[in-house]
Design a protein around this motif. Structure first.
Motif, PDB file in Angstrom:
ATOM      1  N   ARG A  63       0.832  -1.202   0.000  1.00 15.19           N
ATOM      2  CA  ARG A  63       0.000   0.000   0.000  1.00 15.19           C
ATOM      3  C   ARG A  63       0.870   1.257   0.000  1.00 15.19           C
ATOM      4  O   ARG A  63       0.612   2.202  -0.766  1.00 15.19           O
ATOM      5  N   GLU A  64       1.917   1.270   0.823  1.00 10.39           N
ATOM      6  CA  GLU A  64       2.792   2.440   0.885  1.00 10.39           C
ATOM      7  C   GLU A  64       3.532   2.645  -0.432  1.00 10.39           C
ATOM      8  O   GLU A  64       3.669   3.779  -0.909  1.00 10.39           O
ATOM      9  N   PHE A  65       4.000   1.554  -1.034  1.00  7.07           N
ATOM     10  CA  PHE A  65       4.714   1.681  -2.306  1.00  7.07           C
ATOM     11  C   PHE A  65       3.805   2.264  -3.375  1.00  7.07           C
ATOM     12  O   PHE A  65       4.181   3.203  -4.090  1.00  7.07           O
ATOM     13  N   ARG A  66       2.610   1.727  -3.490  1.00  8.64           N
ATOM     14  CA  ARG A  66       1.693   2.173  -4.554  1.00  8.64           C
ATOM     15  C   ARG A  66       1.185   3.595  -4.338  1.00  8.64           C
ATOM     16  O   ARG A  66       0.763   4.245  -5.291  1.00  8.64           O
ATOM     17  N   ALA A  67       1.254   4.061  -3.107  1.00  8.08           N
ATOM     18  CA  ALA A  67       0.875   5.452  -2.852  1.00  8.08           C
ATOM     19  C   ALA A  67       1.941   6.418  -3.371  1.00  8.08           C
ATOM     20  O   ALA A  67       1.657   7.604  -3.575  1.00  8.08           O
ATOM     21  N   LEU A  68       3.152   5.909  -3.594  1.00  8.64           N
ATOM     22  CA  LEU A  68       4.267   6.765  -3.997  1.00  8.64           C
ATOM     23  C   LEU A  68       4.790   6.489  -5.403  1.00  8.64           C
ATOM     24  O   LEU A  68       5.510   7.319  -5.966  1.00  8.64           O
ATOM     25  N   SER A  69       4.462   5.321  -5.960  1.00 14.23           N
ATOM     26  CA  SER A  69       5.006   4.971  -7.271  1.00 14.23           C
ATOM     27  C   SER A  69       4.039   4.071  -8.025  1.00 14.23           C
ATOM     28  O   SER A  69       3.337   3.247  -7.427  1.00 14.23           O
ATOM     29  N   ARG A  70       4.052   4.208  -9.345  1.00 17.91           N
ATOM     30  CA  ARG A  70       3.262   3.328 -10.199  1.00 17.91           C
ATOM     31  C   ARG A  70       4.161   2.296 -10.872  1.00 17.91           C
ATOM     32  O   ARG A  70       3.727   1.559 -11.755  1.00 17.91           O
ATOM     33  N   GLY A  71       5.411   2.241 -10.450  1.00 17.17           N
ATOM     34  CA  GLY A  71       6.361   1.316 -11.053  1.00 17.17           C
ATOM     35  C   GLY A  71       6.137  -0.117 -10.611  1.00 17.17           C
ATOM     36  O   GLY A  71       5.443  -0.389  -9.633  1.00 17.17           O
ATOM     37  N   PRO A  72       6.749  -1.074 -11.320  1.00 20.35           N
ATOM     38  CA  PRO A  72       6.616  -2.490 -10.959  1.00 20.35           C
ATOM     39  C   PRO A  72       7.519  -2.870  -9.790  1.00 20.35           C
ATOM     40  O   PRO A  72       8.532  -2.211  -9.524  1.00 20.35           O
ATOM     41  N   PHE A  73       7.153  -3.930  -9.109  1.00 17.18           N
ATOM     42  CA  PHE A  73       7.965  -4.431  -7.995  1.00 17.18           C
ATOM     43  C   PHE A  73       7.770  -5.930  -7.881  1.00 17.18           C
ATOM     44  O   PHE A  73       6.800  -6.498  -8.391  1.00 17.18           O
ATOM     45  N   GLN A  74       8.710  -6.564  -7.208  1.00 12.49           N
ATOM     46  CA  GLN A  74       8.584  -7.995  -6.904  1.00 12.49           C
ATOM     47  C   GLN A  74       8.450  -8.186  -5.398  1.00 12.49           C
ATOM     48  O   GLN A  74       8.994  -7.420  -4.599  1.00 12.49           O
ATOM     49  N   LEU A  75       7.701  -9.202  -5.023  1.00  9.48           N
ATOM     50  CA  LEU A  75       7.608  -9.651  -3.642  1.00  9.48           C
ATOM     51  C   LEU A  75       8.293 -11.006  -3.553  1.00  9.48           C
ATOM     52  O   LEU A  75       8.194 -11.820  -4.472  1.00  9.48           O
ATOM     53  N   ASN A  76       8.973 -11.245  -2.442  1.00 10.82           N
ATOM     54  CA  ASN A  76       9.781 -12.456  -2.316  1.00 10.82           C
ATOM     55  C   ASN A  76       9.680 -13.019  -0.910  1.00 10.82           C
ATOM     56  O   ASN A  76       9.655 -12.278   0.072  1.00 10.82           O
ATOM     57  N   THR A  77       9.626 -14.346  -0.820  1.00 13.35           N
ATOM     58  CA  THR A  77       9.818 -14.996   0.474  1.00 13.35           C
ATOM     59  C   THR A  77      10.534 -16.325   0.270  1.00 13.35           C
ATOM     60  O   THR A  77      10.688 -16.786  -0.856  1.00 13.35           O
ATOM     61  N   TRP A  78      11.005 -16.890   1.366  1.00 10.53           N
ATOM     62  CA  TRP A  78      11.737 -18.151   1.315  1.00 10.53           C
ATOM     63  C   TRP A  78      10.771 -19.333   1.234  1.00 10.53           C
ATOM     64  O   TRP A  78       9.694 -19.320   1.835  1.00 10.53           O
ATOM     65  N   ILE A  79      11.198 -20.372   0.542  1.00 13.08           N
ATOM     66  CA  ILE A  79      10.520 -21.657   0.633  1.00 13.08           C
ATOM     67  C   ILE A  79      10.984 -22.303   1.943  1.00 13.08           C
ATOM     68  O   ILE A  79      12.184 -22.468   2.165  1.00 13.08           O
ATOM     69  N   PRO A  80      10.060 -22.655   2.833  1.00 13.80           N
ATOM     70  CA  PRO A  80      10.487 -23.118   4.168  1.00 13.80           C
ATOM     71  C   PRO A  80      11.253 -24.445   4.129  1.00 13.80           C
ATOM     72  O   PRO A  80      10.975 -25.320   3.308  1.00 13.80           O
ATOM     73  N   PRO A 140       5.141 -24.492  -4.398  1.00 10.77           N
ATOM     74  CA  PRO A 140       4.334 -25.676  -4.717  1.00 10.77           C
ATOM     75  C   PRO A 140       3.550 -25.454  -6.009  1.00 10.77           C
ATOM     76  O   PRO A 140       3.165 -24.326  -6.333  1.00 10.77           O
ATOM     77  N   PRO A 141       3.291 -26.521  -6.780  1.00  9.97           N
ATOM     78  CA  PRO A 141       2.583 -26.385  -8.051  1.00  9.97           C
ATOM     79  C   PRO A 141       1.249 -25.646  -7.947  1.00  9.97           C
ATOM     80  O   PRO A 141       0.903 -24.869  -8.841  1.00  9.97           O
ATOM     81  N   ALA A 142       0.507 -25.884  -6.883  1.00 10.11           N
ATOM     82  CA  ALA A 142      -0.796 -25.230  -6.749  1.00 10.11           C
ATOM     83  C   ALA A 142      -0.645 -23.709  -6.644  1.00 10.11           C
ATOM     84  O   ALA A 142      -1.446 -22.948  -7.212  1.00 10.11           O
ATOM     85  N   PHE A 143       0.384 -23.263  -5.930  1.00 12.73           N
ATOM     86  CA  PHE A 143       0.607 -21.823  -5.803  1.00 12.73           C
ATOM     87  C   PHE A 143       1.070 -21.235  -7.127  1.00 12.73           C
ATOM     88  O   PHE A 143       0.658 -20.140  -7.511  1.00 12.73           O
ATOM     89  N   VAL A 144       1.902 -21.974  -7.858  1.00 11.29           N
ATOM     90  CA  VAL A 144       2.355 -21.510  -9.174  1.00 11.29           C
ATOM     91  C   VAL A 144       1.160 -21.340 -10.106  1.00 11.29           C
ATOM     92  O   VAL A 144       1.051 -20.349 -10.840  1.00 11.29           O
ATOM     93  N   SER A 145       0.229 -22.273 -10.069  1.00 12.10           N
ATOM     94  CA  SER A 145      -0.964 -22.182 -10.907  1.00 12.10           C
ATOM     95  C   SER A 145      -1.792 -20.950 -10.560  1.00 12.10           C
ATOM     96  O   SER A 145      -2.320 -20.270 -11.449  1.00 12.10           O
ATOM     97  N   ARG A 146      -1.891 -20.659  -9.277  1.00  9.08           N
ATOM     98  CA  ARG A 146      -2.660 -19.476  -8.861  1.00  9.08           C
ATOM     99  C   ARG A 146      -1.965 -18.192  -9.281  1.00  9.08           C
ATOM    100  O   ARG A 146      -2.614 -17.215  -9.661  1.00  9.08           O
ATOM    101  N   MET A 147      -0.629 -18.168  -9.227  1.00 10.56           N
ATOM    102  CA  MET A 147       0.111 -17.012  -9.724  1.00 10.56           C
ATOM    103  C   MET A 147      -0.170 -16.780 -11.200  1.00 10.56           C
ATOM    104  O   MET A 147      -0.462 -15.662 -11.641  1.00 10.56           O
TER     105      MET A 147
END
Length: 357
Positions: A63-80, A140-147
């Motif tokens: 929300r904070e990013f989009r309030a300041l920029s219309r540019g693209p971004f990536q979100l990332n987390t670790w596979i546990p 996981p494949p199910a999450f990839v499909s949803r992406m």
């Protein structure tokens, strides 16, 4: 060759709504919104390393990013990883060792749990970024499909050719080839193999390019226009930079850490499991050297070691003491500049184009 490199990079940039083929690395705990906004304003892609964030915190960052920029971004987390095997006797040895470097660690110091992975995934999907990236394995494949159903692209971090092939087969839209020069954590799929398969970027990059048909993004040791141009010539479609942005004012890094990055030669960093239990590249601080010594206790597995060292790391930040900080840095830290990240992005691309021309 240089013409092919330039065309490839420009095609990648156009595909992802960028003016430059430069991505901010998603560094957990070191990706303030201001830094991503500056990178996006310079024509690159912003990033959020969400490893330590709850679902609500991810939503708020977006929300904070989009309030300041219309540019693209990536979100990332670790596979546990699988739940770690605990050894209380060994953890007591680690706690005694850590007491030399910071506050005493209570017996329960390693018991904390990381944020909920499934909750993070749901928050990332709901946010609808241009890219969701992975590290330490594959979604996981199910999450990839949803992406894919939401038209979110998947960038998979890899450290070997075998990992890159697996990522492509799993449906990744691009792979981030992370050389061993990179600061912070190694993205190896298997924690126990990370130190055995340390490959430099300029060996890894062309090998991965030859092995997969999807775009390859170069990461690790790239911090100036020479590195950008070289990575593109070796087959990359874009570069991802972390340490090269950590001295910018938008990064808001501790001054002692930022200064140490600027003063570090390549040999001034060390790969160590001493901070989190996962292998990562840090400035060669007194703690990192002592913890890597033969007589020091072996680190506990992730995330136990991370929780055990939390008091030491927090105390070092408060006191401005480098030796106890988790001072991640890549091998090209000396090339990191103190200019605005926005200016660095545009100057890196202009300089790379001059070299390619």
């Amino acid at each position: 060759m240089s013409q092919d490199a330039r065309v490839r990079a420009q095609a990648f940039a156009e595909r992802f709504g960028l003016r430059t083929p430069i991505l901010l690395a998603p560094m957990a705990g070191a990706c303030p919104v201001a830094l991503s906004v500056a990178v996006a304003d310079g024509g690159g892609m912003g990033a959020c390393g969400a490893l330590l964030m709850s679902a609500g915190q991810i939503t708020e960052w977006v929300r904070e990013f989009r309030a300041l920029s219309r540019g693209p971004f990536q979100l990332n987390t670790w596979i546990p990883d699988r739940d770690p095997v605990r050894d209380r006797h060994h953890e007591a040895e680690i706690r005694r060792f850590l007491a030399q470097w910071g506050p005493e660690v209570p017996e329960t110091g390693g018991d904390a749990r990381p944020p909920d992975f499934s909750g993070q995934c749901e928050a990332m999907l709901a946010a609808g970024p241009a890219v969701i990236s992975s590290i330490m394995g594959l979604y996981p494949p199910a999450f990839v499909s949803r992406m894919k159903a939401k038209r979110i692209k998947w960038f998979a971090t890899v450290t070997t050719v075998a990992e890159a092939v697996r990522a492509e087969q799993a449906g990744a839209d691009a792979v981030i080839a992370q050389g061993m020069e990179a600061g912070g954590h190694r993205g190896a799929f298997r924690a126990d193999a990370a130190s055995e398969k340390m490959v430099g970027l300029f060996s890894l990059l062309p090998a991965v390019k030859d092995a997969v048909a999807i775009p390859v993004i170069a990461a690790g040791g790239v911090a100036d226009a020479r590195g950008v141009a070289a990575a593109l010539i070796l087959g990359a479609s874009a570069v991802q930079i972390g340490t090269g942005f950590l001295r910018t004012p938008e990064a808001k890094l501790s001054a002692v850490w930022a200064d140490a990055i600027g003063a570090s030669n390549p040999e001034g960093t060390v790969a160590t499991r001493a901070f989190s239990g996962r292998l990562g590249r840090s400035i060669r601080t007194k703690y990192a050297v002592a913890a890597n010594a033969r007589q020091a206790p072996e680190p506990a597995p992730y995330p136990v070691q991370r929780h055990l060292t939390q008091a030491m790391r927090g105390d070092a930040v408060k006191s401005g003491t480098l030796d106890g900080m988790q001072a991640w840095a890549g091998q090209s830290g000396r090339l990191a500049r103190t200019a605005s990240a926005k200016n660095i992005v545009s100057e890196l691309w202009q300089g790379a184009q001059d070299i390619l021309n």
